[in-house]
Design an enzyme around this catalytic site. Sequence first.
Site, mmCIF file in Angstrom:
data_model
loop_
_atom_site.group_PDB
_atom_site.id
_atom_site.type_symbol
_atom_site.label_atom_id
_atom_site.label_comp_id
_atom_site.label_asym_id
_atom_site.label_seq_id
_atom_site.Cartn_x
_atom_site.Cartn_y
_atom_site.Cartn_z
ATOM 1 N N GLY A 145 3.684 -4.519 4.063
ATOM 2 C CA GLY A 145 5.083 -4.890 4.047
ATOM 3 C C GLY A 145 5.351 -6.296 4.557
ATOM 4 N N GLU B 74 -1.507 -6.476 7.867
ATOM 5 C CA GLU B 74 -0.170 -6.231 8.356
ATOM 6 C C GLU B 74 0.074 -7.017 9.647
ATOM 7 O OE1 GLU B 74 2.875 -5.938 8.296
ATOM 8 O OE2 GLU B 74 3.145 -3.863 7.625
ATOM 9 N N HIS C 181 0.826 -1.209 0.000
ATOM 10 C CA HIS C 181 0.000 0.000 0.000
ATOM 11 C C HIS C 181 0.863 1.263 0.000
ATOM 12 C CE1 HIS C 181 0.928 1.051 4.179
ATOM 13 N NE2 HIS C 181 0.870 -0.238 4.431
#
Length: 340
Positions: free
Chosen positions: A268, A197, A94
């Site tokens: 991530g 996440e 993102h």
Amino acid sequence: MAAAAAALHQAIGSFRYSNSALNQDNGIASYRSISKGVNRDFPLSKGRTGRSRKTNLTVTQASDFQTAVLSPSNGKAVESKKKSNEAALILIRHGESLWNEKNLFTGCVDVPLTKKGVEEAVQAGKKISNIPIDVIYTSSLIRAQMTAMLAMTQHRRQKVPIIVHTENEQASTWSRIFSEETKKQCIPVITAWQLNERMYGELQGLNKQETAERYGKEQVHEWRRSYDIPPPSGESLEMCAERAVAYFKQSIVPQLESGKNVLIAAHGNSLRSIIMYLDNLTSQEVISLELSTGVPMLYIVKDGSFIRRGSPVAPEEPGVYAYTKSLAHYRQKLDDKVQS
């Protein structure tokens, strides 16, 4: 469309190990990962649009890429009857979030994008605007969903991404689409908490610099970058990988095996987990893997293998998309439609 020389660029900082080198031998570009004595080459085909040189990928026609639609009965992606032995997988972290900007630990707190993050998502969309997409997967967090939606506004097919709601029977019924023609112009978006996440536990909402001053830089670095040590009441990367990879294998791999082209917009750590699985990285290699916000990574999926192609550069570089003839045919079809 006039053939153009290929421009194969690895976006700086988008996909980086501790040491790397770009090799070009005999007309083949490859991205080499060198970490802890491990040496891997990931081939990139190099040539003109519509031509593939030294590639083992089987050629398929653009018509093989069948568009997923929403089922009127349950809102889920319908499997295509016509299967392809090749598919595209795009991964996008993102864009910058409001808490990224404020240097706060975000984790599973649902924070939207900044203006910069919106721009990053739009730029990512431009880079993948010539790559076929049949189904989109995102996390349940708004920053990933915004990234996917904004990216798709740039796609040349201009199909509408529609979030699939299957949380209960009423949600499925109320979101039903009654026009078969409209369904063909839609791309289903499936949200999954498993792609969220890493949950940062008691660090969520804390300032990263202040936390380092309080607990010490080494302790915070261990919480953030170790593979199997979680922050207080949170998840380690290993724990995040267990849920993200399990979901990828169970729900997304079957779509790819059926010939569907998939976009995943996530985070991530959930994407690092998936890349660890795709590239067979060790726990030491994955902790040195960095993913920049808003930079797409392209894989070609063939016969159960995932072949990393790097990051597309820009839509004005036709050669970038000629990794396989099927992608070149798809772009040619888009160009022909514009010219007609």
